[in-house]
Scaffold this motif. Structure first.
Motif, PDB file in Angstrom:
ATOM      1  N   ALA A   1      27.872 -69.059 -38.173  1.00  0.00           N
ATOM      2  CA  ALA A   1      29.068 -69.816 -38.553  1.00  0.00           C
ATOM      3  C   ALA A   1      28.678 -71.220 -39.010  1.00  0.00           C
ATOM      4  N   ALA A   2      27.771 -71.859 -38.264  1.00  0.00           N
ATOM      5  CA  ALA A   2      27.357 -73.216 -38.622  1.00  0.00           C
ATOM      6  C   ALA A   2      26.680 -73.227 -39.982  1.00  0.00           C
ATOM      7  N   SER A   3      25.839 -72.227 -40.240  1.00  0.00           N
ATOM      8  CA  SER A   3      25.097 -72.260 -41.503  1.00  0.00           C
ATOM      9  C   SER A   3      25.978 -71.887 -42.684  1.00  0.00           C
ATOM     10  N   LEU A   4      27.227 -71.505 -42.434  1.00  0.00           N
ATOM     11  CA  LEU A   4      28.163 -71.263 -43.536  1.00  0.00           C
ATOM     12  C   LEU A   4      29.113 -72.435 -43.721  1.00  0.00           C
ATOM     13  N   GLY A   5      28.832 -73.530 -43.053  1.00  0.00           N
ATOM     14  CA  GLY A   5      29.624 -74.730 -43.286  1.00  0.00           C
ATOM     15  C   GLY A   5      30.805 -74.902 -42.355  1.00  0.00           C
ATOM     16  N   ILE A   6      30.855 -74.139 -41.276  1.00  0.00           N
ATOM     17  CA  ILE A   6      31.938 -74.342 -40.307  1.00  0.00           C
ATOM     18  C   ILE A   6      31.509 -75.424 -39.330  1.00  0.00           C
ATOM     19  N   ASN A   7      32.330 -76.461 -39.227  1.00  0.00           N
ATOM     20  CA  ASN A   7      32.021 -77.535 -38.297  1.00  0.00           C
ATOM     21  C   ASN A   7      32.431 -77.085 -36.905  1.00  0.00           C
ATOM     22  N   ILE A   8      31.440 -76.660 -36.130  1.00  0.00           N
ATOM     23  CA  ILE A   8      31.733 -76.075 -34.821  1.00  0.00           C
ATOM     24  C   ILE A   8      32.352 -77.099 -33.894  1.00  0.00           C
TER      25      ILE A   8
ATOM     26  N   THR B   1      33.040 -73.810 -47.608  1.00  0.00           N
ATOM     27  CA  THR B   1      32.599 -75.115 -48.104  1.00  0.00           C
ATOM     28  C   THR B   1      33.384 -75.561 -49.329  1.00  0.00           C
TER      29      THR B   1
ATOM     30  N   ALA C   1      23.918 -78.130 -39.347  1.00  0.00           N
ATOM     31  CA  ALA C   1      23.918 -76.975 -40.244  1.00  0.00           C
ATOM     32  C   ALA C   1      25.121 -76.982 -41.182  1.00  0.00           C
ATOM     33  N   ASP C   2      26.304 -77.344 -40.680  1.00  0.00           N
ATOM     34  CA  ASP C   2      27.488 -77.279 -41.546  1.00  0.00           C
ATOM     35  C   ASP C   2      27.438 -78.348 -42.635  1.00  0.00           C
TER      36      ASP C   2
ATOM     37  N   ALA D   1      25.184 -76.993 -45.281  1.00  0.00           N
ATOM     38  CA  ALA D   1      25.885 -75.974 -46.065  1.00  0.00           C
ATOM     39  C   ALA D   1      26.772 -76.633 -47.115  1.00  0.00           C
ATOM     40  N   PHE D   2      27.457 -77.721 -46.742  1.00  0.00           N
ATOM     41  CA  PHE D   2      28.314 -78.423 -47.702  1.00  0.00           C
ATOM     42  C   PHE D   2      27.497 -79.036 -48.822  1.00  0.00           C
TER      43      PHE D   2
END
Lengths: 348, 235
Positions: free
Chosen positions: A208-215, B107, B74-75, B78-79
């Motif tokens: 999830a994090a590596s897809l741009g979701i800000n956990i 994103t 990581a997020d 990704a952005f």
């Protein structure tokens, strides 16, 4: 296997039937003053408030992975804000319930910034410490009775409604309304895009994090919204009790341990679980609570057996056995059952 | 040589006390496909995880478009346009195929990739779009993982062992789709156990051994003998 005849749906016949039955049950419950006695309505009101607490704890622990054992901080905070707003500011009690929610959201922001620095078991203990800090702080407020607590002044209670019966009806309907609102809010949230992100985080945090979701932000929003709603439940609990003290308001047993019990035996990470768990908990309590410690031993045994035999809770057993889903959150594959399809499947 | 898109500078990565990468210097130019090869435990996956922000690094150890991104979350990465196709696919089991893809578009970066173009690339996914991702075959799940990364319209895409555990015929299908993905200026890093596959789609390669770069060069002209030496660490 041919896939042409497979359909995938969110809803199912079960969830459609459940909606109809749910609406009928809701109508019957709204009409409770017509058929239920005072004691029954009081009990049901309490049940709705526990149901709300269980749904909220389930959202945090079962969906966002935030296992808090300090939700009594917000129950007690909400209760105390109800008393403070009505006694010091002269606010109408119903408005004060909403006010308690807003204030709890504000206080939850710095608390989240603090406890989110902790992970896993440390987070759980950290939330408990915060609740103890709340309890000790409110015990210092002498105008709210200090350590021994205070009662809601008679004038405020009387200003609420015209008579005692009307007041009891009102607090019953408020409890029912809040429970419905909490379940609806959790359901709609989980079906929204943000809920999608939350499910993704629960499924796999790293992906999830590596897809741009800000956990951090997603969990933060869940924590703050849960705090606000929990405080509103707390305000209603103490509007029913009319009396508050730090030990009752910030009781880890009453507002967190029992709630965790409900969610765990009902089925964590499902919307149906807390509902079943609440019913089981109240059934056990109403039949066994006269037996003193034996009641608590029985609760402990039930919890241990469920955790060993059915870690997904009672609803987990139902779901596995009959593939049921009352709240259409997941997806399911259905085959249109015409004879020639069966033939095709056999041919291949 | 075109502009460098991403580079690492004396990149070190740790798992607790264990050091997985030692002073690694690699670079990827805009529009370039770079293969990372090496034995198990050589640090290939750690390298990708470091770039994607899933391992903690010092800020200046990873440079991307002139920014130091080593310490970013990581997020945030990704952005900024780096997408990871993780080892073992890592789909979200409670979500459908389409929901998995939609999450990839979180994103909201602009570019050629959307649900429609992903379905054009892998038509089978359109057929299965409402299915739970767990009910797909391994190869189809890999297509979802690739599509999910593309939905972010990245400038750099990181493939981690995309052929792992898949049948040869499926691997062939996926590798045939790669040129369609990598065209139009998208850069890629490919981590792969299958050396000949990795070399055939890349222009340059790095061979890692025990967290260090043992050999680097041109994918098309390198001698197999040299790779064997670097791969196994024999002189």
């Amino acid at each position: 296997m041919s896939t042409d005849h497979l359909q995938v749906k969110r809803g199912s016949r079960a969830s459609f039937v459940a909606t109809i039955i749910g609406l009928i049950v809701l109508a019957v419950l709204i009409a409770a003053p017509l058929w239920a006695g005072r004691a029954d309505m009081r009990l049901m009101g309490e049940l709705f408030l526990y149901l709300s607490l269980a749904c909220l704890w389930n959202l945090m622990a079962g969906y966002a992975g935030l296992v808090s054992v300090g939700q009594q901080a917000y129950v007690g905070f909400g209760g105390y804000m109800l008393f403070a707003l009505t006694i010091f500011a002269g606010v109408h009690p119903v408005v004060a319930v909403l006010g308690a929610g807003v204030l709890a959201a504000l206080i939850a922001v710095p608390v989240a910034a603090l406890v989110f620095r902790l992970r896993g078991a440390y987070f759980a203990i950290g939330t408990w410490v915060v609740a103890e800090v709340f309890r000790l702080s409110f015990a210092q407020v002498s105008s709210l009775g200090g350590g021994s607590g205070t009662s809601l002044p008679v004038s405020i209670v009387k200003s609420m409604t015209s008579g005692r019966q009307a007041r009891e009806w009102l607090s019953y309907w408020l409890a029912l309304g809040l429970a419905v609102a909490v379940i609806a809010a959790v359901f709609l949230f989980l079906r929204s895009r943000r809920g999608l992100a939350l499910s993704a985080i629960r499924d796999n945090e790293l992906a999830a994090a590596s897809l741009g979701i800000n956990i951090w932000r997603t969990k933060f929003v869940v924590y703050v919204v849960t705090a606000a709603l929990t405080a509103m439940v707390g305000a209603l609990i103490f509007l029913q009790k009319l009396r508050i003290s730090p030990d009752a308001a910030f009781s880890v047993n009453d507002w967190t341990a029992f709630v965790i019990f409900i969610v765990v035996i009902g089925g964590i990470g499902s919307l149906e679980g807390p509902i079943i768990g609440t019913l089981v908990f109240f059934a056990l309590r109403e039949t066994l609570s006269d037996m003193g410690t034996i009641y608590l031993i029985a609760l402990g045994l039930v919890a241990i057996i469920i955790m060993l035999k059915a870690p997904q809770g009672l609803w987990g057993i139902v779901r596995k056995r009959w593939d049921l889903q009352l709240f259409p959150l997941g997806y399911r594959v259905q085959q249109s059952a015409t004879p020639d399809n069966h033939q095709q499947l056999h041919d291949k | 040589m075109p502009d460098t898109l991403l580079s690492t500078h004396q990149l070190c990565a740790f798992y607790g006390d264990f050091q997985a990468l030692y002073d690694l210097d690699i670079s990827v130019a805009a529009g370039e496909v770079v293969a990372i090869i090496g034995a198990n435990g050589a640090g290939k996956t750690t390298l990708l995880r470091s770039i994607a922000g899933l391992c903690e690094n010092e800020s200046q150890q990873v440079q991307y478009r002139g920014m130091s991104i080593g310490a970013q979350r990581a997020d945030q990465i990704a952005f900024n346009g780096i997408a990871l196709v993780p080892e073992g696919r890592q789909l979200f089991p409670s979500l459908s195929v389409e929901e998995n893809l939609i999450i990839g578009g979180q994103t909201k970066r602009h570019g050629p990739w959307n649900l429609q173009s992903v379905y054009q690339l892998f038509p089978i996914l359109q057929e299965r779009r409402q299915m739970p991702s767990t009910q797909l075959s391994g190869g189809q799940q890999q297509m979802v993982a690739i599509g999910r990364a593309l939905m972010a319209n990245p400038d750099l895409i990181l493939f981690d062992e995309i052929s792992l555990g898949l049948a040869p015929v499926i691997i062939k299908t996926i590798y045939e789709a790669l040129p369609g993905i990598i065209g139009e200026g998208l850069s890629a890093m490919i981590v792969e156990q299958d050396i000949s596959k990795a070399l055939s789609v890349s222009s340059r390669f790095y061979c890692l051994q025990e967290g260090r770069s043992a050999l680097a060069g041109d994918s098309q002209t390198v001698a197999r003998e040299d790779i064997s030496k670097a791969y196994f660490g024999v002189d």
